[in-house]
Write an enzyme that holds these catalytic residues in place. Structure first.
Site, PDB file in Angstrom:
ATOM      1  N   CYS A  45      19.503   9.718  64.625  1.00  0.00           N
ATOM      2  CA  CYS A  45      18.833   9.662  63.336  1.00  0.00           C
ATOM      3  C   CYS A  45      17.467  10.341  63.463  1.00  0.00           C
ATOM      4  O   CYS A  45      16.695  10.006  64.357  1.00  0.00           O
ATOM      5  CB  CYS A  45      18.667   8.201  62.921  1.00  0.00           C
ATOM      6  SG  CYS A  45      17.725   7.997  61.398  1.00  0.00           S
ATOM      7  N   CYS A  94      21.878   5.402  57.662  1.00  0.00           N
ATOM      8  CA  CYS A  94      21.583   4.825  58.976  1.00  0.00           C
ATOM      9  C   CYS A  94      21.430   3.320  58.804  1.00  0.00           C
ATOM     10  O   CYS A  94      20.664   2.864  57.970  1.00  0.00           O
ATOM     11  CB  CYS A  94      20.283   5.434  59.516  1.00  0.00           C
ATOM     12  SG  CYS A  94      19.712   4.658  61.038  1.00  0.00           S
ATOM     13  N   CYS A  97      17.617   2.176  59.694  1.00  0.00           N
ATOM     14  CA  CYS A  97      16.431   2.472  58.871  1.00  0.00           C
ATOM     15  C   CYS A  97      16.776   2.885  57.445  1.00  0.00           C
ATOM     16  O   CYS A  97      15.875   3.172  56.667  1.00  0.00           O
ATOM     17  CB  CYS A  97      15.586   3.557  59.537  1.00  0.00           C
ATOM     18  SG  CYS A  97      16.272   5.214  59.404  1.00  0.00           S
ATOM     19  N   CYS A 117      30.598  13.649  56.463  1.00  0.00           N
ATOM     20  CA  CYS A 117      30.000  14.932  56.113  1.00  0.00           C
ATOM     21  C   CYS A 117      28.485  14.710  56.088  1.00  0.00           C
ATOM     22  O   CYS A 117      27.954  14.071  55.184  1.00  0.00           O
ATOM     23  CB  CYS A 117      30.537  15.334  54.736  1.00  0.00           C
ATOM     24  SG  CYS A 117      29.983  16.927  54.173  1.00  0.00           S
TER      25      CYS A 117
HETATM   26 ZN    ZN Z   1      17.626   5.737  61.209  1.00  0.00          ZN
END
Ligand code: ZN
Length: 130
Positions: A45, A94, A97, A117
């Site tokens: 991330c 994510c 976060c 995607c």
């Molecule tokens: Zn994150």
């Protein structure tokens, strides 16, 4: 998000990364830096460094965005229903976060049949040799 957290992200991310991850943006097809990226490693991330996807599960979907058929571990990302643009899609964020990553579709390869995607702008690649 708190003001200080937002300021931190604005400093850490470039404007495209910020737009995609914080405002659920989508980079134009075939422009992302990881579309044809084939090295072995982990895609993290870009906001919080959580490991999200492995190069093992990356494949060429021809869509113009990095595509994966499986997240690194099923619990590193979560999906939520996105009804913008007049169609129902599953948004991928994510789990750590809440950064917007992309969308998941059900036309991927087996065994999962899933196609994650994902925007290159949401990812930070770490080579497994490092
Ligand atoms: Zn994150």
């Amino acid at each position: 998000m708190s003001k200080s957290k937002d300021n931190e992200l604005r400093q850490k991310l470039d404007s495209e990364q910020y737009r995609v991850t914080q405002n659920s943006g989508t980079e134009p097809a075939f422009t992302g830096k990881y579309v044809d990226h084939k090295s072995d490693g982990t895609y993290r991330c870009v906001c919080c460094d959580a490991a999200l996807f492995s190069s093992e599960h990356k494949y060429d979907s021809g869509s113009g965005w990095p595509s994966f058929w499986l997240p690194l571990a099923g619990d590193t990302v979560r999906t939520k229903t996105d009804e913008s643009r007049g169609m129902e899609r599953s948004e991928v964020v994510c789990k750590n976060c809440d950064a917007h990553l992309g969308h998941v579709f059900e036309d991927g390869p087996q065994p999962t049949g899933l196609r994650y995607c994902i925007n290159s702008a949401s990812l930070d690649f770490k080579d497994s040799a490092e």
